[in-house]
Design an enzyme around this catalytic site. Structure first.
Site, PDB file in Angstrom:
ATOM      1  N   HIS A 140       0.854  -1.180   0.000  1.00 52.32           N
ATOM      2  CA  HIS A 140       0.000   0.000   0.000  1.00 52.32           C
ATOM      3  C   HIS A 140       0.892   1.231   0.000  1.00 52.32           C
ATOM      4  O   HIS A 140       2.029   1.203   0.489  1.00 52.32           O
ATOM      5  CB  HIS A 140      -0.899   0.015   1.240  1.00 52.32           C
ATOM      6  N   GLU A 142       0.872   3.874   1.813  1.00 55.22           N
ATOM      7  CA  GLU A 142       1.304   4.295   3.146  1.00 55.22           C
ATOM      8  C   GLU A 142       2.447   3.432   3.677  1.00 55.22           C
ATOM      9  O   GLU A 142       3.403   3.945   4.282  1.00 55.22           O
ATOM     10  CB  GLU A 142       0.132   4.222   4.136  1.00 55.22           C
ATOM     11  N   CYS A 170      -6.629   2.127   5.310  1.00 60.04           N
ATOM     12  CA  CYS A 170      -7.343   0.922   5.726  1.00 60.04           C
ATOM     13  C   CYS A 170      -6.908   0.551   7.147  1.00 60.04           C
ATOM     14  O   CYS A 170      -6.115   1.249   7.780  1.00 60.04           O
ATOM     15  CB  CYS A 170      -7.025  -0.225   4.764  1.00 60.04           C
ATOM     16  N   CYS A 173      -2.953   0.032   7.401  1.00 58.18           N
ATOM     17  CA  CYS A 173      -2.176   1.270   7.364  1.00 58.18           C
ATOM     18  C   CYS A 173      -2.491   2.167   8.559  1.00 58.18           C
ATOM     19  O   CYS A 173      -1.611   2.891   9.040  1.00 58.18           O
ATOM     20  CB  CYS A 173      -2.423   1.998   6.056  1.00 58.18           C
TER      21      CYS A 173
END
Length: 247
Positions: A140, A142, A170, A173
């Site tokens: 991801h 992040e 999410c 993260c």
């Protein structure tokens, strides 16, 4: 090289218009504008007055900031000059950097989510969604930015840092925000179906953790939503074309 050898500046001309530029010698440049040796724009608008300046270490940083200020509307420039809503202006500046990361994801067919991490006014971590490309849940935007920032700063603790991300994080993260001790997270578009910094749950804000994260929501929300909507619109169109071709 001096720690502050490049300058971005704003001049107020005699007719009230504003002029933005950059230089490595602010005093000499101001003299040039007032003598008529500066930019053509200010020659017929003299005398000029220096109303704002920022110092940078490198030429590329100064030129990048100059371009950002030039894109600002006059009202935003006046806010900057007057020192009003400085935090919002900084948030928008770094969110635009996160949007540029999101654009990189879109170019490789990934959902366009981008992230940057800032420490003491400098971007120390960048990331964009590469989950499908890398074939891992951990890719991801992040998570990639956190990893880069930790490597650059030499510490897993990112205290004093701010994360800027185009889409609400999410649960994974959001947990990483707490674990990495990031001070603040600035979110562009909210994610009602999966967001965990306010939509479904606010993981970083839970008082039961030994660290909580300050959350700012809705910065450049329209732009952050637009890039996602455009991506999924084009994706649906491609899928539709592919189905037609198979018939």
């Amino acid at each position: 090289m001096d720690q502050a050898s490049q300058y971005v500046y704003i001049l107020r001309c005699s007719d009230g218009t504003l002029y933005t530029g950059w230089t490595n010698n602010l005093e000499r440049r101001l003299e040039a504008h007032n003598s008529g040796e500066g930019a053509k724009y200010t020659r017929s608008r003299r005398p000029v007055e220096l109303v704002y300046s920022e110092a940078y270490v490198t030429k590329s940083e100064a030129m990048s900031r100059e371009a950002e200020i030039k894109k600002m509307r006059r009202a935003e420039k006046l806010m900057l000059i007057e020192g009003k809503d400085q935090r919002l202006l900084e948030d928008e500046r770094y969110m635009r950097a996160a949007l540029r990361e999101a654009e990189k994801a879109a170019k490789i067919g990934e959902v366009p989510i981008g992230c940057v991490i800032v420490s003491q006014g400098r971007i120390v971590g960048r990331g964009y969604n590469r989950r499908n490309t890398r074939k891992t849940t951990l890719a991801h935007a992040e998570m990639i930015a956190i990893d880069q920032a930790s490597r650059r700063l030499g510490d897993w603790r990112l205290e004093g840092c701010t994360m800027y991300v185009t889409l609400e994080p999410c649960q994974m993260c959001s947990g990483a925000l707490v674990q990495s001790r990031i001070d603040r997270c600035v979110v562009g578009a909210m994610n009602p179906k999966a967001g965990c910094v306010g939509s479904l749950i606010d993981i970083p804000g839970m008082p039961l953790w030994n660290h909580t994260v300050e959350i700012t929501r809705g910065v450049l929300e329209e732009e952050c939503s637009k890039i996602l909507k455009l991506f999924f619109k084009e994706l649906r169109q491609r899928v539709k074309r592919d189905k037609v071709e198979m018939i």
